[in-house]
Design an enzyme around this catalytic site. Structure first.
Site, PDB file in Angstrom:
ATOM      1  CG  ASN A 286      -1.837   1.076   1.546  1.00  0.00           C
ATOM      2  OD1 ASN A 286      -1.692   1.942   0.355  1.00  0.00           O
ATOM      3  ND2 ASN A 286      -2.145   1.525   2.622  1.00  0.00           N
ATOM      4  CD1 TRP A 287       3.527   1.147  -2.607  1.00  0.00           C
ATOM      5  CD2 TRP A 287       3.476   1.968  -4.745  1.00  0.00           C
ATOM      6  NE1 TRP A 287       4.107   0.110  -3.664  1.00  0.00           N
ATOM      7  CE2 TRP A 287       3.974   0.617  -4.778  1.00  0.00           C
ATOM      8  CE3 TRP A 287       3.620   2.873  -5.915  1.00  0.00           C
ATOM      9  CZ2 TRP A 287       4.765   0.285  -5.872  1.00  0.00           C
ATOM     10  CZ3 TRP A 287       4.104   2.489  -7.027  1.00  0.00           C
ATOM     11  CH2 TRP A 287       4.725   1.176  -7.233  1.00  0.00           C
ATOM     12  CE  LYS A 288       0.813   3.529   4.792  1.00  0.00           C
ATOM     13  NZ  LYS A 288       0.081   3.687   6.085  1.00  0.00           N
TER      14      LYS A 288
ATOM     15  CG  HIS B 168      -5.742   1.704   5.081  1.00  0.00           C
ATOM     16  ND1 HIS B 168      -5.398   2.569   6.049  1.00  0.00           N
ATOM     17  CD2 HIS B 168      -4.836   0.909   4.898  1.00  0.00           C
ATOM     18  CE1 HIS B 168      -4.170   2.410   6.337  1.00  0.00           C
ATOM     19  NE2 HIS B 168      -3.915   1.308   5.623  1.00  0.00           N
TER      20      HIS B 168
ATOM     21  CD  GLU C  41      -3.032   5.479   6.658  1.00  0.00           C
ATOM     22  OE1 GLU C  41      -2.932   5.581   5.453  1.00  0.00           O
ATOM     23  OE2 GLU C  41      -2.095   4.923   7.520  1.00  0.00           O
TER      24      GLU C  41
ATOM     25  CD  GLU D 229      -3.595  -2.758   7.214  1.00  0.00           C
ATOM     26  OE1 GLU D 229      -2.664  -3.108   6.988  1.00  0.00           O
ATOM     27  OE2 GLU D 229      -4.128  -1.699   7.276  1.00  0.00           O
TER      28      GLU D 229
ATOM     29  N   GLY E  16       2.054   2.108  10.624  1.00  0.00           N
ATOM     30  CA  GLY E  16       3.191   3.332  10.871  1.00  0.00           C
ATOM     31  C   GLY E  16       3.647   3.617  11.822  1.00  0.00           C
TER      32      GLY E  16
ATOM     33  CB  SER F  76       4.947  -1.676  12.048  1.00  0.00           C
ATOM     34  OG  SER F  76       4.432  -0.344  12.482  1.00  0.00           O
TER      35      SER F  76
ATOM     36  N   GLY G  22       4.722   1.223   4.780  1.00  0.00           N
ATOM     37  CA  GLY G  22       6.141   1.792   4.687  1.00  0.00           C
ATOM     38  C   GLY G  22       7.056   0.985   4.065  1.00  0.00           C
TER      39      GLY G  22
HETATM   40  C1  PEP Z   1      -0.694   0.001   5.801  1.00  0.00           C
HETATM   41  O1  PEP Z   1      -0.650   0.928   5.176  1.00  0.00           O
HETATM   42  O2  PEP Z   1      -1.640  -0.598   5.444  1.00  0.00           O
HETATM   43  C2  PEP Z   1       0.132  -0.254   6.689  1.00  0.00           C
HETATM   44  C3  PEP Z   1       0.070  -1.463   7.338  1.00  0.00           C
HETATM   45  O3  PEP Z   1       1.460   0.443   7.044  1.00  0.00           O
HETATM   46  P1  PEP Z   1       2.634   0.021   7.718  1.00  0.00           P
HETATM   47  O4  PEP Z   1       3.087  -1.097   7.285  1.00  0.00           O
HETATM   48  O5  PEP Z   1       3.546   1.261   7.418  1.00  0.00           O
HETATM   49  O6  PEP Z   1       2.416  -0.055   9.188  1.00  0.00           O
END
Ligand code: PEP
Length: 252
Positions: free
Chosen positions: A9-11, A95, A97, A164, A170, A209, A231
């Site tokens: 996931n490049w957000k 998600h 976010e 998640e 993050g 993470s 990330g």
């Molecule tokens: C995500 O964006 O779904 C995610 C798990 O991010 P990260 O790996 O940076 O925690």
């Protein structure tokens, strides 16, 4: 055994040109890998440039959002027909976010998921508790609510559920493996209550993470069918390492 899924996931990172560069680097490292579904989800503004690189390869394109109507006066939203035309095969919905920064309700997540599935895309449904909810012992209650609303009325579908925990996204604080295992088992139980034995093929993946060094431990857990990576998916080297370690561990 269920198929592994490793999803980047490049957000809201990358521009069309830097996304192209990242996609080329990932393709060079991972094209030809058949043992897992490898998906990259660039921001919508980079979908076309990444599609040029990955379509027709072993790297599959996913989107980070979709609107539930086919078209209309929905400024800033993304239509399913555009995603299909670009070549997207997956879409992330729910998600944290989107839920917690943009205030998307369970009902909105459900509408987005339904549109994706009805149009033949695979849904990546994210669920997970906030830190205070975990501390209050409400993890299963939150996940039940999120899943019940999202899956209401659906027949067995092409769906991945990503666990998640919000506090792990993050932050560099990955959830303990025993907690991941317990929540994944709970998600699987809820999936089979809804879809019966057909649900046995739906992957349940972990996100929060994930770094290359975490992947062997996660993939060794029978309940974990892959990872949703934020990330660490922005570096082709670390994303490829996550994919390789997951596959090595699964087939070891
Ligand atoms: C995500 O964006 O779904 C995610 C798990 O991010 P990260 O790996 O940076 O925690």
């Amino acid at each position: 055994m269920r198929r592994l899924a490793l999803i980047g996931n490049w957000k809201m990172y990358t521009t069309p040109s830097s996304a192209r560069f990242l996609a080329e680097d990932i393709l060079n490292r991972l094209n030809g890998v058949k043992e897992a579904d490898i998906v990259v989800c660039p921001p919508s503004t980079s979908l076309v440039s990444v599609a040029d690189i990955v379509n027709g390869s072993d790297i599959v394109l996913g989107a980070q959002n979709v609107h539930w109507e086919r078209e209309g006066a929905f400024t800033g939203e993304i239509s399913i027909d555009a995603l299909v035309e670009i070549g997207c095969r997956y879409v992330i919905v729910g998600h944290s976010e989107r839920r917690h920064i943009f205030g998307e309700s369970d009902e909105v997540v459900a509408k987005r998921l339904r549109r994706a599935l009805e149009s033949g895309l695979k849904g990546i449904l994210c669920v997970g508790e906030k830190e205070d909810e975990r501390q209050r012992g409400e993890t299963e209650k939150v996940i039940s609510r999120q899943m019940d609303t999202a899956l209401e009325g659906l027949k067995r579908t092409e769906l991945i559920v990503a666990y998640e925990p919000v506090w792990a996204i993050g932050t560099g604080r990955r959830a303990e493996i025993r907690d991941v295992e317990a929540v994944h088992r709970f998600i699987r139980k809820r999936l089979s209550e809804r879809f019966g034995k057909d649900a046995s093929g739906n992957p349940v993946i972990y996100g929060g993470s994930v770094m290359p060094d975490d992947m062997a431990e996660l993939a060794a857990c029978e309940e974990v069918d892959g990872a949703l990576v934020g990330g660490a998916s922005l570096s082709a080297e670390s994303f490829a390492s996550i994919v390789t370690r997951a596959i090595e561990r699964r087939i070891a």
